[in-house]
Motif scaffolding. Structure first.
Motif: not given
Length: 293
Positions: A109-123
């Motif tokens: 069952y899918k509870i939530a879904e997000y689109l993420l976009s990193p704003q800096r490099s690195g881990d």
């Protein structure tokens, strides 16, 4: 108006059970109910479309409940703040499905879904998501003595769930980026609209360009327009038609540059240049409007 009949209920202490020797009372029943759900029967996972990306690249993050038992309720969902990412919650199809995971078949069952976009490099680390579920479990009621069917009692078993922490590796862009590159990532095209070839001095005109495609459209820096010194440039107007979905960010942005030509003569409007990093080609791509006289 309807009214029920009064119903007396007698509440007795646990030790006063009529048959304490048969099953050990309610505490034992509850323990039996809880033991029927193993730690692998209910799982919570944060599924990512990718964990090795460039700055500005889109990642789809889906919070999914895996279960082999019935679930009555879900509560206390604690979503992390996704520090280091731009995030937007997405709408999704919440129809249940079946999936094999670690050799076992689960209802998912899918509870939530997000689109993420990193704003800096690195881990960048994504903290665990926490949630609580209630699973109803039916066990034999030690106090019921039905000679045909026996007695059954249902207990609501609570389980606290957490996802595993996840680390996203955000790569540096390759060396040799053009000066017109400002972090745009994806795949784009450019369309330009120029004023008339001949205009009157002190008249108002405009240059217009439209960037279309898919990528981090919401973070594109307005491309620069260089005009002759005698031209007066006003504030750029930005109009976007951008859609965010599980497939990423798509659409178009139109930039309108209004200006007034203050003196007569022949002038050159230099091209508007826009550079983005193409994720498929793995290289920089530069788009340009025409050189206009």
């Amino acid at each position: 108006r309807y009214t029920t009949e009064p119903q007396p209920i007698e509440v007795i202490a646990e030790k006063e059970s009529a048959q304490p020797a048969q099953g050990g009372g309610r505490a034992k029943e509850r323990t039996s109910a809880e033991s029927r759900i193993s730690k692998d029967d209910i799982l919570l996972r944060l599924k990512l479309s990718d964990t090795d990306v460039y700055k500005g690249e889109s990642i789809r993050a889906s919070l999914v409940l895996y279960t082999r038992v019935n679930i009555a309720d879900v509560s206390d969902i604690n979503i992390p703040s996704f520090d280091g990412f731009w995030s937007q919650e997405l709408s999704f199809d919440n129809a249940p499905s079946r999936e094999e995971y670690n050799g076992r078949i689960y209802h998912t069952y899918k509870i939530a879904e997000y689109l993420l976009s990193p704003q800096r490099s690195g881990d960048i680390k994504i903290d665990p998501v926490n949630m609580e579920v209630i699973a109803p479990v039916t066990v034999q009621d030690n106090r019921a003595f039905d000679p045909i069917f026996g007695g059954m009692r249902t207990y609501n078993v609570k389980r606290a769930l957490s996802t595993q922490p996840i680390t996203i590796h955000v790569k540096e862009f390759p060396l040799g980026a053009p000066a017109s590159f400002n972090g745009a990532v994806g795949s784009f095209s450019m369309r330009s609209s120029m004023p008339q070839r001949e205009i009157m001095a002190n008249s108002a005109e405009k240059v217009e360009i439209t960037l279309s495609g898919s990528g981090n459209l919401k973070f594109i820096t307005t491309p620069k327009l260089r005009l002759p010194e005698s031209f007066e440039l006003y504030d750029t107007k930005v109009q976007d038609n951008v859609k965010v979905s599980s497939a990423g960010t798509t659409g178009s942005i139109t930039y309108t540059y209004p200006f007034v030509a203050r003196s007569a003569g022949e002038f050159v409007i230099e091209p508007i240049v826009f550079t983005y990093f193409d994720l498929v080609k793995g290289e920089y791509v530069t788009l340009s409007s025409e050189r206009f006289v």
